[in-house]
Write a protein that holds these residues in place. Structure first.
Motif, PDB file in Angstrom:
ATOM      1  N   ALA A 724       0.805  -1.235   0.117  1.00 38.21           N
ATOM      2  CA  ALA A 724       0.090   0.068  -0.056  1.00 38.21           C
ATOM      3  C   ALA A 724       0.850   1.266  -0.071  1.00 38.21           C
ATOM      4  O   ALA A 724       0.395   2.262  -0.815  1.00 38.21           O
ATOM      5  N   HIS A 725       2.150   1.420   0.835  1.00 42.19           N
ATOM      6  CA  HIS A 725       2.841   2.372   0.677  1.00 42.19           C
ATOM      7  C   HIS A 725       3.695   2.418  -0.826  1.00 42.19           C
ATOM      8  O   HIS A 725       3.707   3.644  -1.132  1.00 42.19           O
ATOM      9  N   ASN A 726       4.168   1.396  -1.164  1.00 45.87           N
ATOM     10  CA  ASN A 726       4.988   1.290  -2.246  1.00 45.87           C
ATOM     11  C   ASN A 726       4.336   1.703  -3.506  1.00 45.87           C
ATOM     12  O   ASN A 726       4.978   2.191  -4.498  1.00 45.87           O
ATOM     13  N   ARG A 727       3.066   1.477  -3.493  1.00 43.79           N
ATOM     14  CA  ARG A 727       2.297   1.752  -4.721  1.00 43.79           C
ATOM     15  C   ARG A 727       2.447   3.104  -5.193  1.00 43.79           C
ATOM     16  O   ARG A 727       2.388   3.368  -6.377  1.00 43.79           O
ATOM     17  N   SER A 728       2.443   4.140  -4.325  1.00 42.90           N
ATOM     18  CA  SER A 728       2.515   5.451  -4.740  1.00 42.90           C
ATOM     19  C   SER A 728       4.023   5.924  -4.627  1.00 42.90           C
ATOM     20  O   SER A 728       4.408   7.102  -5.107  1.00 42.90           O
ATOM     21  N   THR A 729       4.883   5.136  -4.134  1.00 40.24           N
ATOM     22  CA  THR A 729       6.243   5.808  -3.801  1.00 40.24           C
ATOM     23  C   THR A 729       7.290   4.884  -4.813  1.00 40.24           C
ATOM     24  O   THR A 729       8.481   5.460  -5.000  1.00 40.24           O
ATOM     25  N   TYR A 730       6.927   3.990  -5.429  1.00 39.59           N
ATOM     26  CA  TYR A 730       7.967   2.879  -6.080  1.00 39.59           C
ATOM     27  C   TYR A 730       7.636   3.172  -7.580  1.00 39.59           C
ATOM     28  O   TYR A 730       6.720   3.770  -8.019  1.00 39.59           O
ATOM     29  N   PRO A 731       8.733   2.976  -8.385  1.00 37.08           N
ATOM     30  CA  PRO A 731       8.545   3.169  -9.967  1.00 37.08           C
ATOM     31  C   PRO A 731       7.301   2.548 -10.681  1.00 37.08           C
ATOM     32  O   PRO A 731       6.944   3.057 -11.714  1.00 37.08           O
ATOM     33  N   LEU A 732       6.977   1.294 -10.208  1.00 39.26           N
ATOM     34  CA  LEU A 732       5.990   0.571 -11.061  1.00 39.26           C
ATOM     35  C   LEU A 732       4.607   1.301 -11.533  1.00 39.26           C
ATOM     36  O   LEU A 732       4.339   1.181 -12.853  1.00 39.26           O
ATOM     37  N   PHE A 733       4.278   1.942 -10.695  1.00 36.30           N
ATOM     38  CA  PHE A 733       3.129   2.975 -11.056  1.00 36.30           C
ATOM     39  C   PHE A 733       3.336   4.389 -11.386  1.00 36.30           C
ATOM     40  O   PHE A 733       2.355   5.256 -11.409  1.00 36.30           O
ATOM     41  N   ASN A 734       4.264   4.657 -11.544  1.00 38.41           N
ATOM     42  CA  ASN A 734       4.861   6.004 -11.982  1.00 38.41           C
ATOM     43  C   ASN A 734       4.897   6.323 -13.505  1.00 38.41           C
ATOM     44  O   ASN A 734       5.971   6.041 -14.030  1.00 38.41           O
ATOM     45  N   THR A 735       3.625   6.640 -14.023  1.00 40.83           N
ATOM     46  CA  THR A 735       3.701   6.569 -15.499  1.00 40.83           C
ATOM     47  C   THR A 735       4.581   7.711 -16.075  1.00 40.83           C
ATOM     48  O   THR A 735       5.069   7.319 -17.138  1.00 40.83           O
ATOM     49  N   VAL A 736       4.576   8.736 -15.686  1.00 40.62           N
ATOM     50  CA  VAL A 736       5.464   9.790 -16.030  1.00 40.62           C
ATOM     51  C   VAL A 736       6.948   9.417 -16.150  1.00 40.62           C
ATOM     52  O   VAL A 736       7.901   9.532 -17.044  1.00 40.62           O
ATOM     53  N   ARG A 737       7.332   8.979 -14.945  1.00 40.62           N
ATOM     54  CA  ARG A 737       8.892   8.406 -14.946  1.00 40.62           C
ATOM     55  C   ARG A 737       8.892   7.460 -16.033  1.00 40.62           C
ATOM     56  O   ARG A 737      10.036   7.315 -16.846  1.00 40.62           O
ATOM     57  N   PHE A 738       8.046   6.369 -16.155  1.00 39.48           N
ATOM     58  CA  PHE A 738       8.312   5.505 -17.164  1.00 39.48           C
ATOM     59  C   PHE A 738       8.224   6.018 -18.569  1.00 39.48           C
ATOM     60  O   PHE A 738       9.382   5.708 -19.301  1.00 39.48           O
ATOM     61  N   CYS A 739       7.644   6.947 -18.709  1.00 39.74           N
ATOM     62  CA  CYS A 739       7.424   7.804 -20.001  1.00 39.74           C
ATOM     63  C   CYS A 739       8.847   8.388 -20.222  1.00 39.74           C
ATOM     64  O   CYS A 739       9.349   8.183 -21.463  1.00 39.74           O
ATOM     65  N   ARG A 740       9.555   9.049 -19.350  1.00 39.79           N
ATOM     66  CA  ARG A 740      10.683   9.659 -19.655  1.00 39.79           C
ATOM     67  C   ARG A 740      11.708   8.747 -19.990  1.00 39.79           C
ATOM     68  O   ARG A 740      12.667   8.885 -20.902  1.00 39.79           O
ATOM     69  N   HIS A 741      11.854   7.463 -19.084  1.00 42.70           N
ATOM     70  CA  HIS A 741      12.603   6.553 -19.584  1.00 42.70           C
ATOM     71  C   HIS A 741      12.447   5.880 -20.989  1.00 42.70           C
ATOM     72  O   HIS A 741      13.623   5.737 -21.922  1.00 42.70           O
ATOM     73  N   LEU A 742      11.250   5.670 -21.411  1.00 34.48           N
ATOM     74  CA  LEU A 742      10.807   5.222 -22.768  1.00 34.48           C
ATOM     75  C   LEU A 742      11.207   6.095 -23.787  1.00 34.48           C
ATOM     76  O   LEU A 742      11.716   5.751 -24.824  1.00 34.48           O
ATOM     77  N   GLU A 743      10.981   7.460 -23.637  1.00 31.59           N
ATOM     78  CA  GLU A 743      11.582   8.571 -24.377  1.00 31.59           C
ATOM     79  C   GLU A 743      12.864   8.493 -24.415  1.00 31.59           C
ATOM     80  O   GLU A 743      13.417   8.697 -25.686  1.00 31.59           O
ATOM     81  N   ALA A 744      13.596   8.469 -23.534  1.00 28.70           N
ATOM     82  CA  ALA A 744      15.036   8.568 -23.380  1.00 28.70           C
ATOM     83  C   ALA A 744      15.602   7.277 -24.625  1.00 28.70           C
ATOM     84  O   ALA A 744      16.820   7.554 -25.321  1.00 28.70           O
ATOM     85  N   ALA A 745      14.953   5.924 -24.384  1.00 32.08           N
ATOM     86  CA  ALA A 745      15.188   5.070 -25.424  1.00 32.08           C
ATOM     87  C   ALA A 745      14.943   5.414 -26.906  1.00 32.08           C
ATOM     88  O   ALA A 745      15.716   5.255 -27.794  1.00 32.08           O
ATOM     89  N   TYR A 746      13.798   6.031 -27.036  1.00 34.41           N
ATOM     90  CA  TYR A 746      13.474   6.384 -28.324  1.00 34.41           C
ATOM     91  C   TYR A 746      14.550   7.438 -28.847  1.00 34.41           C
ATOM     92  O   TYR A 746      15.002   7.410 -30.098  1.00 34.41           O
ATOM     93  N   VAL A 747      14.903   8.296 -28.158  1.00 31.70           N
ATOM     94  CA  VAL A 747      15.967   9.277 -28.378  1.00 31.70           C
ATOM     95  C   VAL A 747      17.279   8.657 -29.115  1.00 31.70           C
ATOM     96  O   VAL A 747      17.927   8.983 -30.107  1.00 31.70           O
ATOM     97  N   GLU A 748      17.721   7.509 -28.183  1.00 29.20           N
ATOM     98  CA  GLU A 748      18.987   6.980 -28.448  1.00 29.20           C
ATOM     99  C   GLU A 748      18.762   6.052 -29.756  1.00 29.20           C
ATOM    100  O   GLU A 748      19.602   6.079 -30.583  1.00 29.20           O
ATOM    101  N   MET A 749      17.733   5.472 -29.907  1.00 29.52           N
ATOM    102  CA  MET A 749      17.217   4.878 -31.145  1.00 29.52           C
ATOM    103  C   MET A 749      17.588   5.663 -32.506  1.00 29.52           C
ATOM    104  O   MET A 749      18.059   5.325 -33.565  1.00 29.52           O
TER     105      MET A 749
END
Length: 769
Positions: A724-749
């Motif tokens: 219950a605590h980690n759901r809002s504090t860990y990366p799994l459900f942090n959509t924006v964080r995930f998006c920035r990582h994926l965008e970094a991958a797209y930029v490198e490609m």
């Protein structure tokens, strides 16, 4: 998931409507052979003989021809017609000899040359036949009959380019010859030049509206470019002309199925099988349609009959195995599984890749299966659309390709990502080829993209050309080998960078897919060679999640969900096909050891529920200890998971979206790490939500931890509180964080592509916050 692709989807005819020569006496080529005789006694006798011949009075006609030859042994027409008569009677060698004698008299008689060619073809002497056709057409280049038979022979020999050339040359002289237009359309169809073939079929039909071959072949071409409604209309007209046309009915079933009109397709396949019980394609497609309708139990005997008739029928062993898994029919589980694996290792088309994930955990086996399937079903185009041009856009253009831009698990995971993309750096495009499903999710997705393009009625090539015209920089396929996939769009190479993500948990085996998105928990360093793609490792988990997913505030009571009020509830909402005998054995032992406990399962179909209850009883568990949950809308499904105590994962295929659903709802997931990508997804998710203690490395460890957690309420409560605590504090459900990582991958490609460098694997560094 599809079971033949599951275009394989549906079987395609190698010869759309093969044209066979009619009996010689009825064939139009012979009409030119019956030439008027001179005004003489012999001429008069010839006319009488020909009349008898046409009337079918062969004995009297033969006597008349012989009488002419007695008077004039080198009479061309008498020898020619006697040769034709011999061919009619099945005396092919005699017919060839007689026509040969006629040609010694007149070596340039086009009809005789054409008829000799037809006889030689009957004996399989194809090169001689073609030589005679060629000579006949050189003499009479405007003969529709000779041209027709010449082309027909070439088509049956699969010499399609030559057939096309002959048709085109002859049509220049006689442009309104409907049979030749039909044949040229057929040659173009077999060369996969579909639009051109349709134009020829339409011209033939303008001249001869009820031309069944042109209508039927037009249907095949239309189906090939995804104009399935038009194809159905063509086949329906054929069936109005001849209700017994088996192939037209069979092909209409294929087009109906592609339109999603599966109930109608079933009727067509069943009618085909009434007349031809051993029609292999109809059996295969009937099994596929039943599977797509969720009628897996009904599909099983269909596939068994198919395999009894054709043990090596493409992908049928895997389709049967998959249907049995969906029904939890384990009567010959290990035998079927091993057979599919062994066939795959022998290079045979044993299974399509998705159900094969359940047959073998070996990444090498999965790569071999994927490569074979792609080569057969989605081969790379010999004329790629993108040939090296570097686009100069202000924003990187990313196109996502899917059939699931609607109420679907993929959409539930990805909607937030599409909304979170940085619009200053990226332009996003949806290439949708699924149904135009109305509803809140569809509207949300349409608003999330800069452009939303529906290509469901476009061919793969047409869709690829649209992407090329849009100058898409990065194409991201979200389907892989899952249901309704169209990897064939990427096979035309519309974009400089092509990526596989999310839909299929493994390699595509396609050389035209440059990258696959993964993370360090899914693929180890030693397994890189089991992927045809270059791997891009994201820092947290490869799986995106939408942090805006609503959970209904109306949580049902246990009684309302059919659960006992005060007992331990094990839960596994995985699809039934993921449940294997080994995992089920563990679950039953847990029910034995935890007094009063129940196992809450998703009910995919009635057969699965019945079989699982029977399997439970065979292991000493009361059937009522298995409780089955019906399908519910997403928000309500998430809410009811709060009633369970512990989610038990499956192997060799883990929970994927199902695991993140449970975690989002606050339900701990216990998993066992498998050997391949599909069996490691829950491991990835649990690490990303800060619960690595729920990851086990063997089924023994998995069983022991499940028993401990079920026996120690305080420990399980601690884990629930941590989730219950980690759901809002860990990366799994942090959509924006995930998006920035994926965008970094797209930029490198994109940057590698802009520099003209070949794709290469890399890891995306984690953001600091």
């Amino acid at each position: 998931m599809p079971l033949t692709k599951l275009l394989s989807a549906f079987a395609k005819r190698k010869s759309p409507h093969p044209i066979t020569s009619s009996a010689l006496s009825a064939h139009s080529a012979q009409k030119t052979a019956f030439m008027p005789a001179k005004a003489s006694d012999i001429g008069s006798k010839l006319l009488d003989a020909v009349a008898l011949h046409k009337q079918g009075q062969l004995a009297r006609a033969e006597a008349a021809y012989q009488e002419i030859l007695q008077a004039q042994p080198r009479h061309f027409d008498a020898l020619h017609y006697l040769g034709l008569m011999a061919l009619q009677r099945g005396k092919t060698e005699e017919g060839i000899a007689l026509i040969g004698q006629a040609l010694e008299i007149d070596a340039k008689h086009p009809a005789a040359l054409g008829n000799l060619a037809m006889a030689l073809r009957q004996l399989g002497r194809h090169e001689e036949a073609l030589a005679h056709y060629r000579r006949a057409l050189d003499i009479k280049p405007d003969s529709a009959d000779i041209g027709y038979n010449f082309v027909n022979t070439l088509l049956n020999l699969q010499r399609h380019e030559e057939a096309l050339d002959i048709c085109s040359r002859t049509l220049r002289l006689i442009p309104n010859a409907a049979p030749l237009l039909q044949q040229r359309g057929t040659a173009l169809l077999l060369l996969r030049r579909y639009e051109e073939s349709i134009a020829d079929f339409d011209r033939a039909l303008a001249l001869q509206p009820d031309y069944p071959e042109a209508l039927a072949n037009r249907g095949v071409a239309l189906t090939a470019i995804n104009r399935n409604a038009d194809a159905v209309a063509s086949y329906t007209r054929v069936l109005q002309l001849n209700a017994n046309d088996v192939e037209a009915r069979y092909n209409r079933g294929i087009s109906l199925a592609k339109l999603g009109r599966l109930a109608e397709a079933l009727i067509d396949y069943e009618q085909v099988l009434q007349g031809k019980p051993d029609h292999l394609g109809a059996l295969n497609n009937l099994g596929t349609a039943l599977s797509a309708l969720g009628r897996f139990e009904a599909a099983i005997p269909v596939y068994k009959k198919l395999l009894a008739l054709a043990p090596d029928y493409d992908y049928a062993p895997g389709n049967l195995f998959a249907c049995q898994l969906y029904c939890c029919d384990w009567s010959d589980y290990e035998k079927s599984r091993q057979a599919v694996v062994e066939m795959n290792r022998q290079g045979r088309k044993a299974a399509v890749p998705f159900p094969f994930l359940n047959a073998s955990e070996s990444p090498a086996d999965q790569l071999a299966c994927a490569r074979a399937f792609v080569a057969h079903t989605f081969p790379a185009s010999s004329h790629p659309l993108w040939t090296g041009r570097r686009y100069q856009h202000e924003k990187i253009r990313v196109a996502y390709l899917s059939a699931d831009f609607q109420e679907h698990a993929t959409a539930h995971l990805m909607a937030g990502l599409f909304e979170a993309h940085d619009r200053q750096r990226f332009e996003t495009i949806a290439i949708s080829y699924g149904p135009d499903a109305r509803g809140g999710m569809r509207e949300r997705l349409q608003s999330a993209f800069d452009r939303f393009i529906d290509v469901r009625e476009k061919s793969d090539l047409e869709a690829a050309r649209i992407m090329q015209a849009l100058e898409v920089d990065i194409a991201v396929d979200l389907k892989g080998f899952t249901e309704n996939s169209r990897l064939g769009i990427l096979a035309h190479r519309p974009s400089p960078v092509q990526v596989s993500y999310l839909g299929y948990p493994g390699t595509t085996g396609a050389d035209y897919v440059d990258y696959a998105i993964c993370d360090k928990h899914l693929v180890s360093e030693g397994e890189l060679g089991s992927f045809s793609e270059q791997l891009v490792f994201l820092p947290d988990s490869y799986q995106v999640n939408d942090s805006k997913r609503p959970i209904s505030a109306q949580v049902p009571t246990r009684a309302e969900a059919g659960l006992p009020e005060k007992t331990f509830v094990f839960c596994s909402f995985n699809n039934n096909y993921k449940i294997t005998p080994a995992v089920f054995d563990i679950w039953m032992r847990l029910l034995h050891q935890i007094a009063g406990s129940v196992l809450w399962l998703y009910e995919g179909n009635a057969a699965a529920a019945a079989n699982l209850r029977r399997e439970a009883q065979a292991r000493g568990i009361a059937p009522e200890q298995l409780v089955f949950a019906p399908r519910l809308p997403q928000a309500e499904h998430l809410a009811r998971q709060q009633l369970a105590d512990l989610f038990l994962d499956t192997l060799p295929v883990n929970a994927h979206t199902t695991a993140s659903d449970a975690l989002w709802a606050g339900l701990p997931v216990l998993t066992c790490t498998g050997q391949a990508f599909a069996g490691r997804v829950a491991t990835s998710l649990l690490h990303a939500v800060g619960l690595p203690e729920l990851v086990t490395q063997s089924l023994d460890e998995y069983e022991a931890l499940a028993l401990r957690l079920a026996s120690m309420p305080a420990e399980l409560a601690r884990i629930k509180a941590k989730l219950a605590h980690n759901r809002s504090t860990y990366p799994l459900f942090n959509t924006v964080r995930f998006c920035r990582h994926l965008e970094a991958a797209y930029v490198e490609m994109w940057e590698r592509s802009q520099r003209g460098e070949a794709p290469a694997g890399f890891s995306v560094p984690a953001m600091l916050h």
